[in-house]
Design a protein around this motif. Structure first.
Motif, PDB file in Angstrom:
ATOM      1  N   LEU A 117      54.057  49.314  36.414  1.00  0.00           N
ATOM      2  CA  LEU A 117      55.504  49.515  36.327  1.00  0.00           C
ATOM      3  C   LEU A 117      56.268  48.200  36.166  1.00  0.00           C
ATOM      4  CD1 LEU A 117      57.952  51.332  36.337  1.00  0.00           C
ATOM      5  CD2 LEU A 117      57.864  51.368  38.839  1.00  0.00           C
ATOM      6  N   LEU A 177      58.568  56.249  39.489  1.00  0.00           N
ATOM      7  CA  LEU A 177      58.171  56.052  38.094  1.00  0.00           C
ATOM      8  C   LEU A 177      59.045  56.889  37.161  1.00  0.00           C
ATOM      9  CD1 LEU A 177      54.346  56.052  38.721  1.00  0.00           C
ATOM     10  CD2 LEU A 177      55.521  54.267  37.439  1.00  0.00           C
ATOM     11  N   SER A 220      56.781  54.950  28.913  1.00  0.00           N
ATOM     12  CA  SER A 220      55.370  55.332  29.008  1.00  0.00           C
ATOM     13  C   SER A 220      55.291  56.785  29.469  1.00  0.00           C
ATOM     14  CB  SER A 220      54.610  54.432  29.991  1.00  0.00           C
ATOM     15  OG  SER A 220      55.101  54.608  31.311  1.00  0.00           O
ATOM     16  N   THR A 221      54.082  57.332  29.436  1.00  0.00           N
ATOM     17  CA  THR A 221      53.845  58.689  29.929  1.00  0.00           C
ATOM     18  C   THR A 221      52.702  58.651  30.921  1.00  0.00           C
ATOM     19  OG1 THR A 221      54.511  59.625  27.786  1.00  0.00           O
ATOM     20  CG2 THR A 221      53.352  61.094  29.304  1.00  0.00           C
ATOM     21  N   THR A 234      59.624  56.738  33.158  1.00  0.00           N
ATOM     22  CA  THR A 234      58.289  57.205  32.801  1.00  0.00           C
ATOM     23  C   THR A 234      58.294  58.721  32.672  1.00  0.00           C
ATOM     24  OG1 THR A 234      57.257  55.369  33.996  1.00  0.00           O
ATOM     25  CG2 THR A 234      55.871  57.279  33.528  1.00  0.00           C
TER      26      THR A 234
END
Length: 257
Positions: free
Chosen positions: A74, A115, A84-85, A120
């Protein structure tokens, strides 16, 4: 496709773990080369609608839900403002739904929420991480719906994307993922994702602990993929024959019963 980001991974996760320093260097390379990371849902939506994407889009994905994604990945992502995933196996995460199957220190739900709050995308990765194409219809439905249900309850929104545990799927599994309400899903394949693969069979490239920065650059540029993953593909083809034989045997047993 990443898994663990850790300095001292255990034996079970070491091969697919990336050191924090290596991950940070890889993110810096993406930034320097002009790539723009996007989430899985954004990519699929753009491909469906014909909408615009950045000139050099790239997916950064994490499977399973290891704690190092929060601790180490992170900050590196945030330093560049990267999306991001994260695909979570809900029964592996620490907390109320933990089935005890996690292979190393896993995220807890507070960390998953942090996140998500940082941008995310949180996707599904089943509940207990089985080989979905090897389980019964009832077990498959449970794995998908329980995963979706828990993510929705914990985060307040339904997950749009899914990734197949171990990368394995079949026509039955892909149809079930769609029926469970996921709009797109990712496999492995160790090739670049392309629209013609369809939204439920998008390929990804594996990043390992042994992936040096020069190899990483070749991978993200789409060069030498066949050579880099020749051994993986040979092993996958051989194991696919074994898995198909197991499926035929299971169906024969069920039909006799």
């Amino acid at each position: 496709m990443y898994h663990s980001v850790a300095r001292s991974p255990n034996a079970a996760t070491r091969a697919l773990s990336v050191a924090p320093e290596a991950f940070a260097e890889q993110m810096a390379l993406l930034h320097d080369r002009g790539f723009t990371p996007v989430g899985t849902a954004r990519l699929a939506a753009a491909w469906r609608s014909g909408g615009p994407l950045p000139e050099r889009p790239v997916l950064i994905t994490f499977d399973d839900g290891y704690e190092g994604v929060h601790r180490h990945a992170l900050p590196a992502l945030a330093a560049h403002g990267f999306a991001s995933t994260l695909f979570v196996s809900t029964g592996w995460l620490r907390g109320a739904h933990d089935t005890g199957g996690g292979l190393d220190t896993m995220l807890d739900w507070d960390q998953v929420r942090e996140l998500a709050g940082a941008g995310t995308e949180i996707g599904g990765h089943s509940h207990t991480h089985p080989q979905l194409d090897q389980v019964t219809d009832a077990a498959l439905r449970f794995e998908l719906l329980r995963c979706r249900e828990i993510i929705t309850a914990e985060l307040g929104s339904r997950p749009a994307s899914f990734a197949y545990p171990y990368g394995y799927s079949s026509t039955r599994v892909r149809r079930s993922v769609r029926a469970a309400g996921f709009a797109q899903s990712l496999a492995v394949g160790n090739g670049l994702a392309r629209r013609r693969q369809g939204p439920y069979a998008l390929q990804r490239v594996t990043v390992r602990r042994t992936t040096g920065i020069e190899e990483f650059e070749r991978l993200v540029e789409g060069r030498s993929l066949a050579r880099a993953f020749a051994r993986d593909r040979a092993l996958t083809k051989g194991y696919a024959l074994v898995r198909r034989a197991r499926q035929v045997r299971r169906k024969a047993i069920r039909s006799r019963d």
